[in-house]
Design a protein around this motif. Structure first.
Motif: not given
Length: 306
Positions: A249-268
């Motif tokens: 599924t996509v980022p932002g779907d509450p059914e998804g298991a991945i927390d994208f904030r830390p990943v995006l923060s690391a990229l930033a």
């Protein structure tokens, strides 16, 4: 839950793309409800994206494709090239890669995405985990030397080869990525980091991002429904069966298991510049494409601030 905006990933640094796999499946053509190319790219633009990868329904004439995308304010984020170095098909691979480089140049793109599909299990109706290939030292050499060669072809034309680790292939796990990065030139072979494929493989996306952040030049933001991922492993399902059961599924779907904030923060923090591409191989009969594209774009707007 924090709602703070992640700095350093503004419009001047990154572009937001989406793949057509929300609208149809390019690996499994029967996962398709008949959405035409024009509707697909129009809905991508409507959802608020700046670009997209190339799917099998896209025009094969570069001028026609570029005109259709420009009409909607879209650019090409990447074409896809499957490589077959490990099964002795170097000449065929290089020939196809050169052809795609020319096409990419004509449509005005920069990144060309590749993955080694020699011996891959993901397109076959067999358990994807059990039958993933394990490359020998010789096969690893064929792959890494081949990638360095075509990566230089891309670099010589001002473009970047970005390697996509992928479920059911010989470069699937975090350990596989480590070996690929260690065995290839940092100048010619960059990493396409896919959050969903690595989570599905059983590894932590954040750990891998922090380890390889200087090699990452392209990102696929894909989410995983963990109960389905666990079922694919425990019940020995194929890749296609997992997709049909709602694995991705996509980022932002509450059914998804991945927390994208830390990943995006690391990229930033690594000063990442390039494409952030939403991807989710879904069945459009059960997951309305525009709904999920809009869901992902809304989430990225909250996280990135634009």
């Amino acid at each position: 839950m924090t709602t703070s905006i992640i700095p350093n990933l503004g419009r001047d640094k990154v572009s937001l793309g989406v793949t057509p796999t929300l609208w149809w499946n390019d690996d499994f053509p029967l996962i398709d409800i008949g959405v035409p190319f024009e509707q697909c790219v129009s809905e991508m633009a409507l959802a608020g994206f700046q670009g997209c990868s190339i799917g099998h329904k896209y025009p094969t004439d570069a001028a026609v494709l570029k005109k259709a995308l420009e009409l909607r304010g879209l650019k090409v984020s990447e074409p896809w090239v499957s490589t077959y170095f490990t099964i002795g098909e170097k000449d065929r691979t290089v020939e196809n890669f050169r052809r795609q480089l020319k096409f990419l140049e004509e449509v005005g793109g920069r990144d060309i995405v590749v993955a080694e599909f020699g011996q891959s299990s993901h397109l076959q109706p067999i358990p994807v985990f059990k039958h993933r290939p394990e490359f020998s030292d010789q096969e690893w050499h064929l792959l890494t030397s081949g990638l360095d060669e075509i990566g230089k072809l891309a670099a010589d034309r001002g473009m970047r080869l970005c390697y996509h680790h992928h479920m059911g292939t010989g470069v699937q796990s975090a350990e596989d990525i480590d070996r690929l990065m260690a065995g290839t030139s940092a100048e010619y072979v960059h990493l396409l980091f896919d959050t969903g494929h690595l989570r599905f493989a059983g590894d932590d996306p954040l750990t891998a991002v922090e380890k390889h952040k200087q090699r990452i030049k392209h990102v696929h933001l894909k989410n995983v429904r963990q109960p389905v991922a666990d079922k694919v492993r425990s019940d020995h399902l194929s890749f296609e069966e997992g997709i049909r059961q709602g694995l991705f599924t996509v980022p932002g779907d509450p059914e998804g298991a991945i927390d994208f904030r830390p990943v995006l923060s690391a990229l930033a923090e690594a000063d990442y510049e390039g494409w952030l591409v939403v991807e989710a191989e879904q069945d459009p009969a059960t997951a309305e494409p525009l709904k999920y594209a809009t869901m992902a774009r809304r989430y990225l707007r909250e996280v990135l601030g634009w």
